[in-house]
Design a protein around this motif. Structure first.
Motif, PDB file in Angstrom:
ATOM      1  N   LEU A 290       0.802  -1.219   0.000  1.00 48.98           N
ATOM      2  CA  LEU A 290       0.000   0.000   0.000  1.00 48.98           C
ATOM      3  C   LEU A 290       0.836   1.270   0.000  1.00 48.98           C
ATOM      4  O   LEU A 290       0.461   2.264  -0.647  1.00 48.98           O
ATOM      5  CB  LEU A 290      -0.973  -0.004   1.174  1.00 48.98           C
ATOM      6  CG  LEU A 290      -2.066  -1.075   1.145  1.00 48.98           C
ATOM      7  CD1 LEU A 290      -3.080  -0.842   2.242  1.00 48.98           C
ATOM      8  CD2 LEU A 290      -2.755  -1.140  -0.212  1.00 48.98           C
ATOM      9  N   PRO A 291       1.998   1.323   0.675  1.00 49.41           N
ATOM     10  CA  PRO A 291       2.800   2.550   0.618  1.00 49.41           C
ATOM     11  C   PRO A 291       3.346   2.868  -0.779  1.00 49.41           C
ATOM     12  O   PRO A 291       3.793   4.010  -1.003  1.00 49.41           O
ATOM     13  CB  PRO A 291       3.948   2.259   1.591  1.00 49.41           C
ATOM     14  CG  PRO A 291       3.395   1.244   2.530  1.00 49.41           C
ATOM     15  CD  PRO A 291       2.524   0.374   1.686  1.00 49.41           C
ATOM     16  N   LEU A 292       3.316   1.903  -1.694  1.00 51.60           N
ATOM     17  CA  LEU A 292       3.850   2.149  -3.034  1.00 51.60           C
ATOM     18  C   LEU A 292       2.851   2.859  -3.939  1.00 51.60           C
ATOM     19  O   LEU A 292       3.218   3.348  -5.014  1.00 51.60           O
ATOM     20  CB  LEU A 292       4.245   0.821  -3.702  1.00 51.60           C
ATOM     21  CG  LEU A 292       5.297  -0.025  -2.968  1.00 51.60           C
ATOM     22  CD1 LEU A 292       5.595  -1.292  -3.761  1.00 51.60           C
ATOM     23  CD2 LEU A 292       6.567   0.768  -2.741  1.00 51.60           C
ATOM     24  N   GLN A 293       1.585   2.947  -3.507  1.00 51.97           N
ATOM     25  CA  GLN A 293       0.580   3.596  -4.337  1.00 51.97           C
ATOM     26  C   GLN A 293       0.797   5.110  -4.350  1.00 51.97           C
ATOM     27  O   GLN A 293       1.322   5.680  -3.417  1.00 51.97           O
ATOM     28  CB  GLN A 293      -0.833   3.250  -3.844  1.00 51.97           C
ATOM     29  CG  GLN A 293      -1.163   1.785  -3.958  1.00 51.97           C
ATOM     30  CD  GLN A 293      -2.610   1.493  -3.666  1.00 51.97           C
ATOM     31  OE1 GLN A 293      -3.233   0.734  -4.377  1.00 51.97           O
ATOM     32  NE2 GLN A 293      -3.161   2.086  -2.618  1.00 51.97           N
ATOM     33  N   THR A 294       0.356   5.736  -5.439  1.00 44.92           N
ATOM     34  CA  THR A 294       0.500   7.184  -5.566  1.00 44.92           C
ATOM     35  C   THR A 294      -0.858   7.836  -5.780  1.00 44.92           C
ATOM     36  O   THR A 294      -1.827   7.167  -6.089  1.00 44.92           O
ATOM     37  CB  THR A 294       1.414   7.529  -6.750  1.00 44.92           C
ATOM     38  OG1 THR A 294       0.865   6.971  -7.957  1.00 44.92           O
ATOM     39  CG2 THR A 294       2.808   6.984  -6.553  1.00 44.92           C
TER      40      THR A 294
END
Length: 294
Positions: A290-294
């Protein structure tokens, strides 16, 4: 590009625990849940699963991918999709393929011998018309439809994504698809596929949204299972299985970075083997992806 990462439940996507998994994904803010086609096995049927998932949630998107289209009547498929889109606007993500992943299931989707690609093309053309026009008449080699109406149309036309990575499949995405969901490709191969699709779309006088290129990636938690390595070798005898599957979550992050650099921005992360327990896979997915989403 907007990077979005959804999840597939793999072999634990059967009826037992399905509702709990859906609720958990909604609660932690996962973008989308993806339901593959598996007739002979425990997985929930994609269209049934999508309906159940959206009935329990208000935000989670649901995708059927890859569902086999040739062998299903496109009018019935259009009716299902329009109904789902009416019940859950903006949350239905259909992806279609030419044939099932398991050869033993091919007979469940009958088409005239040697005509699967032609039936696929006509089915896609008819499906798109039915989801965009109040009344459709369509005469072709395989379908004869007069003044067909499936009822209220989606407020926003559904994007129809396609799978496949062969030359014919890539041309089909360019000519008829709104997006591409690939699998078992290296980042370099994904970049080449993206370019081929764009060239086919240019030749057809249309455009595939640059943000509509995705990839399904299997992630292992303790090394790539031997049965998966063998399955990949059967499908891709020319490739190193280690280059097509993430051996762990760190490997998954690195691969996604490479795919993003190649122009891929949508991802489906699925377990490389049946996780034990499923909740642990979801927790790791939320922490790592989830932290890789923009």
């Amino acid at each position: 590009m907007k990077i979005r990462i959804g999840i597939g439940l793999g072999g634990d996507g059967g009826p037992d625990g399905f509702a709990d998994a859906v609720d958990r994904l909604e609660g932690i803010g996962v973008d989308s849940l993806w339901l593959p086609e598996m007739v002979f096995g425990p997985l929930v049927e994609p269209f049934i699963g999508m309906a159940h998932a959206v009935s329990r949630t208000s935000r989670l998107k649901v995708g059927a991918g890859l569902s086999v289209l040739p062998g299903r009547h496109p009018v019935l498929v259009a009716k299902q999709l329009a109904s789902l889109a009416g019940l859950a606007p903006g949350r239905i993500l259909p992806v279609f393929g030419l044939r099932p992943a398991r050869a033993s299931e091919l007979a469940m989707f009958p088409v005239p011998p040697g005509q699967r690609g032609a039936v696929f093309d006509e089915s896609l053309a008819l499906l798109r018309l039915l989801l965009r026009q109040d009344s459709v008449s369509f005469q072709s080699e395989f379908f004869a439809i007069e003044n067909a109406s499936i009822g209220p149309l989606p407020t926003k036309p559904l994007d129809i994504w396609l799978g496949g990575s062969g030359p014919g499949a890539l041309r089909r995405v360019g000519r008829l698809g709104d997006g591409w969901l690939a699998s078992l490709l290296t980042p370099a191969e994904a970049a080449a596929g993206r370019q081929a699709i764009q060239e086919a779309a240019d030749a057809a006088g249309r455009e595939v949204d640059p943000d509509h290129f995705g990839l399904s990636l299997a992630v292992a938690t303790d090394g790539v299972p031997a049965d998966l390595i063998e399955a990949i070798r059967q499908r891709r005898p020319d490739a190193d299985p280690a280059a097509l599957v993430a051996a762990n979550w760190g490997d998954a992050r690195q691969l996604i970075e490479a795919y993003v650099a190649a122009g891929i921005s949508k991802f489906v992360i699925r377990p490389a083997s049946t996780p034990a327990p499923l909740g642990q896979f979801i927790e790791h997915f939320a922490r790592e992806m989830l932290p890789l989403q923009t």
